[in-house]
Write a protein that holds these residues in place. Structure first.
Motif, PDB file in Angstrom:
ATOM      1  N   LEU A   1       0.855  -1.189   0.000  1.00 34.62           N
ATOM      2  CA  LEU A   1       0.000   0.000   0.000  1.00 34.62           C
ATOM      3  C   LEU A   1       0.888   1.235   0.000  1.00 34.62           C
TER       4      LEU A   1
ATOM      5  N   ALA B   1      -6.779  -5.082 -12.590  1.00 29.40           N
ATOM      6  CA  ALA B   1      -7.539  -4.369 -11.569  1.00 29.40           C
ATOM      7  C   ALA B   1      -8.890  -5.047 -11.390  1.00 29.40           C
TER       8      ALA B   1
ATOM      9  N   PRO C   1      -3.666   6.276  -8.275  1.00 31.22           N
ATOM     10  CA  PRO C   1      -4.694   5.320  -7.845  1.00 31.22           C
ATOM     11  C   PRO C   1      -5.080   4.340  -8.963  1.00 31.22           C
TER      12      PRO C   1
ATOM     13  N   THR D   1      -3.556   0.790  -9.188  1.00 29.24           N
ATOM     14  CA  THR D   1      -3.953  -0.260  -8.262  1.00 29.24           C
ATOM     15  C   THR D   1      -4.365  -1.508  -9.020  1.00 29.24           C
TER      16      THR D   1
ATOM     17  N   GLN E   1      -0.075  -7.749  -4.889  1.00 33.43           N
ATOM     18  CA  GLN E   1      -1.051  -6.662  -4.879  1.00 33.43           C
ATOM     19  C   GLN E   1      -0.361  -5.316  -4.710  1.00 33.43           C
TER      20      GLN E   1
ATOM     21  N   THR F   1      -1.575  -1.383  -4.138  1.00 33.13           N
ATOM     22  CA  THR F   1      -2.708  -0.513  -3.856  1.00 33.13           C
ATOM     23  C   THR F   1      -2.194   0.910  -3.662  1.00 33.13           C
TER      24      THR F   1
ATOM     25  N   SER G   1      -3.309   4.680  -2.733  1.00 33.06           N
ATOM     26  CA  SER G   1      -4.378   5.487  -2.138  1.00 33.06           C
ATOM     27  C   SER G   1      -4.256   6.944  -2.586  1.00 33.06           C
TER      28      SER G   1
END
Length: 124
Positions: free
Chosen positions: A11, A40, A89, A92, A119, A121, A123
């Motif tokens: 993240l 995605a 974003p 992601t 993964q 991600t 933000s």
């Protein structure tokens, strides 16, 4: 059979950076072109970047990542990297690496071996 294992996802805030790694089980990894693809939620898997075998002198990128992402390889470590800067974003996704001896290519069909994915991600 070549096994590929990705790492480095996580993240991160928009504008940040991550470096993904893809480690191959074969000592002859230099014989393979390698690529990164991403998927995605609710979307088709798409090409991100690819690098040619041996020296990796040839690379191709999806237009949306040009200038932000860099693919590279270290054959001594049997590893391909994806350096991702200025993340957005819309980056992601689950990122998967792939390897094959017919590439480099933007086409999934050129790759014979795939990792499980990592993964990423981002933000806002």
């Amino acid at each position: 059979q070549v096994q590929l294992v990705e790492s480095g996802g996580g993240l991160v805030q928009a504008g940040g950076s991550l470096r993904l790694s893809c480690a191959a089980s074969t000592r002859t990894f230099s014989d393979y072109a390698a690529g990164w693809f991403r998927q995605a939620p609710g979307k088709e898997r798409e090409f991100v970047a690819t690098i040619s075998w041996e020296s990796g002198s040839t690379t191709y990128y999806q237009d949306s990542v040009k200038g932000r992402f860099t693919i590279s390889r270290d054959n001594a470590k049997n590893t391909v990297y994806l350096q991702m800067n200025d993340l957005k974003p819309e980056d992601t996704a689950v990122y998967r690496c792939a390897a094959g001896n017919r590439g480099p290519s933007r086409l999934e069909s050129f790759y014979d071996y795939w990792g499980q994915g990592t993964q990423v991600t981002v933000s806002s």
